[in-house]
Design a protein around this motif. Structure first.
Motif, short mmCIF file in Angstrom:
data_model
loop_
_atom_site.label_atom_id
_atom_site.label_comp_id
_atom_site.label_asym_id
_atom_site.label_seq_id
_atom_site.Cartn_x
_atom_site.Cartn_y
_atom_site.Cartn_z
N TYR A 1 6.72 2.70 -5.49
CA TYR A 1 5.76 3.79 -5.69
C TYR A 1 4.79 3.45 -6.82
O TYR A 1 5.07 2.60 -7.67
CB TYR A 1 6.49 5.09 -5.99
N THR A 2 3.67 4.17 -6.84
CA THR A 2 2.71 4.02 -7.93
C THR A 2 3.14 4.88 -9.12
O THR A 2 3.71 5.96 -8.94
CB THR A 2 1.29 4.41 -7.50
N ALA A 3 2.80 4.41 -10.31
CA ALA A 3 3.13 5.18 -11.52
C ALA A 3 2.14 6.31 -11.75
O ALA A 3 2.40 7.22 -12.54
CB ALA A 3 3.15 4.25 -12.74
N LEU B 1 1.08 8.65 -9.63
CA LEU B 1 1.36 9.88 -8.91
C LEU B 1 2.87 10.05 -8.82
O LEU B 1 3.62 9.08 -8.88
CB LEU B 1 0.76 9.85 -7.50
N SER B 2 3.30 11.30 -8.63
CA SER B 2 4.73 11.53 -8.47
C SER B 2 5.18 11.02 -7.10
O SER B 2 4.37 10.86 -6.18
CB SER B 2 5.05 13.02 -8.59
N GLN B 3 6.46 10.78 -6.96
CA GLN B 3 6.99 10.29 -5.69
C GLN B 3 6.72 11.28 -4.57
O GLN B 3 6.36 10.90 -3.45
CB GLN B 3 8.49 10.02 -5.81
N SER B 4 6.86 12.56 -4.86
CA SER B 4 6.63 13.58 -3.83
C SER B 4 5.16 13.62 -3.43
O SER B 4 4.83 13.85 -2.25
CB SER B 4 7.08 14.95 -4.33
N GLU B 5 4.25 13.39 -4.38
CA GLU B 5 2.83 13.38 -4.06
C GLU B 5 2.49 12.20 -3.14
O GLU B 5 1.72 12.34 -2.19
CB GLU B 5 1.99 13.29 -5.34
N VAL B 6 3.09 11.05 -3.41
CA VAL B 6 2.86 9.88 -2.55
C VAL B 6 3.43 10.13 -1.16
O VAL B 6 2.77 9.89 -0.14
CB VAL B 6 3.48 8.62 -3.17
N ILE C 1 7.13 -0.09 9.47
CA ILE C 1 6.03 -0.28 8.52
C ILE C 1 6.59 -0.20 7.11
O ILE C 1 7.13 0.84 6.71
CB ILE C 1 4.93 0.79 8.73
N MET C 2 6.45 -1.27 6.37
CA MET C 2 6.89 -1.30 4.98
C MET C 2 5.69 -1.09 4.07
O MET C 2 4.65 -1.76 4.23
CB MET C 2 7.56 -2.63 4.66
N ILE C 3 5.83 -0.17 3.12
CA ILE C 3 4.71 0.22 2.26
C ILE C 3 5.10 -0.01 0.80
O ILE C 3 6.21 0.34 0.39
CB ILE C 3 4.35 1.70 2.48
N MET C 4 4.18 -0.59 0.03
CA MET C 4 4.49 -0.83 -1.38
C MET C 4 3.23 -0.74 -2.23
O MET C 4 2.12 -0.94 -1.74
CB MET C 4 5.13 -2.21 -1.56
N PHE C 5 3.44 -0.42 -3.50
CA PHE C 5 2.40 -0.49 -4.51
C PHE C 5 2.79 -1.62 -5.46
O PHE C 5 3.79 -1.54 -6.17
CB PHE C 5 2.30 0.83 -5.30
N ARG C 6 2.02 -2.69 -5.45
CA ARG C 6 2.30 -3.85 -6.29
C ARG C 6 0.99 -4.41 -6.85
O ARG C 6 -0.05 -4.29 -6.23
CB ARG C 6 3.00 -4.95 -5.49
N ALA C 7 1.07 -5.06 -7.98
CA ALA C 7 -0.10 -5.70 -8.58
C ALA C 7 -0.01 -7.22 -8.42
O ALA C 7 1.09 -7.78 -8.31
CB ALA C 7 -0.19 -5.35 -10.07
#
Length: 478
Positions: A125-127, A129-134, A163-169
């Motif tokens: 998840y992204t930092a 937004l909250s997990q529920s928002e995502v 479908i695999m979804i991720m937030f990564r840099a």
């Protein structure tokens, strides 16, 4: 692993670097270099078919000038083959990174998912937004598609999710590292086994739910279109248009071009798959929108025989003299065969009104639809990429009709029956102070009134300036 990844199509959302001031003289070597890079990414035959394929412009068949002409034609610019200021401005816009095509389009071979339910898993998840928002936002983006095609989506914790979804840099394991803030926003793979459909978001971006930062709903909805099999569209109002532009997401529905494209792959979703042994009850009569709603917005506005007509959904309000009040009717009951009006204008000299509805238009005299209508927008002189007109107004003292589509507008010469040369032009440049887009526009007592959302700008056309801001409901005798 690298070979398996190369078999999929990777789609990237890119924010192109701004070029600084738009040049008014010969382009600099830096401008030429940036243009070559732009054309190599988005208008060469090499494309970005795989994450590990270099995007290098090496075509021996097309010169820089020929490729530039292709790009100018795609964006409806003046086709010169020269690197002018308008072309550089388009190149500087935020956009998605796959090769451009016309209308809605599908990937080669039209890949699709052959199952009624797709599972998806969010692994990182992204930092911001909250997990529920995502969770809520991504589910909302997927629902745009499940509302119109017979395909459902289910969030899962399984490592075998479709479908695999991720937030990564930066580097994140797929041979296509992100490049930091304000560069690549996200990328997704076309349908298929392995990494097919997987969608990655750059964690270096500022992900938000509004117009600040990168709007997660809009970017995700665009990327999920790729994950389901859609390529890019040339229609400016389409979700799958390569240029990324923020729009109001409240009540957002899949635009017509995207809906037609995704339904061409998966078919049309039926309203109900369950048998209903009971007779269908008669639906309650639809009520007219509240004309005194402070958030009232209009689809179209025009004067006809010195009366103002305000169109909203399937209804029209007619405003006559001050003391005659406001009358409301179903559009169909006034002009048979017309259910909705996207834009309208009156040419008083010819005593004819033109109503635009979707990809066609009607000629009206009084309450009569003229023979030979409807006609396609192409008969009016629009290019094939225009699927809908947002607003229209006839400026009586110039003899020109202005037609607004997205952020640009055309000028139509009523006397000669054709579009003026040099168009389309950008709304914000030619009409300073009214914003970038227009929902409806009309002329009244020498002023133009540009409506967008619930407000409108009163505009002095000859002085080229906005005079004041009004609320739409102020016309409704509330």
């Amino acid at each position: 692993m690298e070979g398996a990844l190369a078999a999929k199509t990777l789609i990237v959302v890119v924010f192109a670097a701004l070029c600084g001031a738009v040049p008014t003289t010969a382009p600099s070597q830096e401008d030429i270099s940036k243009a070559q890079d732009y054309l190599s990414k988005f208008f060469s035959d090499v494309g970005v078919s795989a994450p590990n394929s270099a995007t290098v412009f090496r075509s021996s068949l097309e010169s820089f000038e020929d490729t530039l002409k292709k790009m100018q034609e795609f964006f409806h610019l003046e086709v010169t083959g020269k690197l002018d200021s308008n072309t550089l401005e388009v190149m500087s816009r935020p956009r998605c990174g796959v090769t451009d095509v016309v209308r809605y389009s599908h990937f080669d071979g039209t890949p699709k998912w052959d199952k009624p339910v797709l599972t998806y898993r969010i692994t990182d998840y992204t930092a911001g937004l909250s997990q529920s928002e995502v969770d809520t936002t991504l589910a909302k983006a997927l629902k745009l598609y499940s509302d119109v095609i017979p395909l459902d989506f289910k969030q899962s914790d399984s490592s075998a999710a479709d479908i695999m979804i991720m937030f990564r840099a930066r580097e994140h394991g797929d041979f296509s590292p992100f490049d930091g803030k304000n560069g690549v926003l996200a990328h997704a793979y076309s349908p298929g086994e392995g990494h097919g459909g997987d969608t990655h978001f750059d964690e270096d971006e500022t992900w938000t739910l509004d117009s600040t930062g990168s709007n997660l709903f809009l970017v995700a909805a665009h990327e999920f279109g790729h994950a389901l099999g859609l390529a890019h569209s040339q229609v400016q109002s389409a979700l799958m248009h390569p240029t990324y532009v923020y729009v109001n997401t409240e009540g957002y529905k899949l635009p017509d071009d995207d809906r037609k494209g995704i339904q061409a792959i998966y078919g049309v979703r039926q309203t109900s798959n369950q048998p209903n042994p009971n007779p269908t009850p008669r639906p309650m009569p639809e009520s007219a929108p509240d004309r005194c709603d402070r958030n009232l917005n209009f689809d179209a506005i025009t004067s006809i025989h010195r009366r103002l007509y305000f169109f909203k959904d399937s209804y029209v309000w007619r405003r006559g003299s001050f003391w005659s009040g406001i009358r409301v009717n179903k559009i169909q009951s006034v002009w048979s065969g017309i259910n909705k009006v996207d834009a309208a204008y009156e040419n008083k000299k010819d005593n004819i009104a033109i109503f635009f509805e979707g990809d066609h238009y009607w000629g009206i005299r009084g309450k009569t639809v003229l023979p030979g209508y409807p006609k396609p927008l192409s008969a009016f002189g629009f290019p094939s990429s225009v699927a809908k007109v947002d607003a229209a107004v006839h400026v009586s003292f110039t003899g020109r009709t202005l037609l607004f589509v997205g952020r640009r507008f055309w000028s139509y010469n009523e006397r000669w029956g054709r579009m003026d040369r040099g168009y389309p032009k950008y709304i914000s440049r030619e009409f300073p102070g009214i914003g970038h887009e227009v929902d409806a526009v009309f002329e009244n007592r020498g002023y133009l009134y540009f409506s967008y959302g619930s407000t409108q700008k009163e505009y002095h056309y000859q002085r080229r300036r906005a005079v004041r801001t009004l609320s739409n409901y102020e016309w409704m005798a509330c």
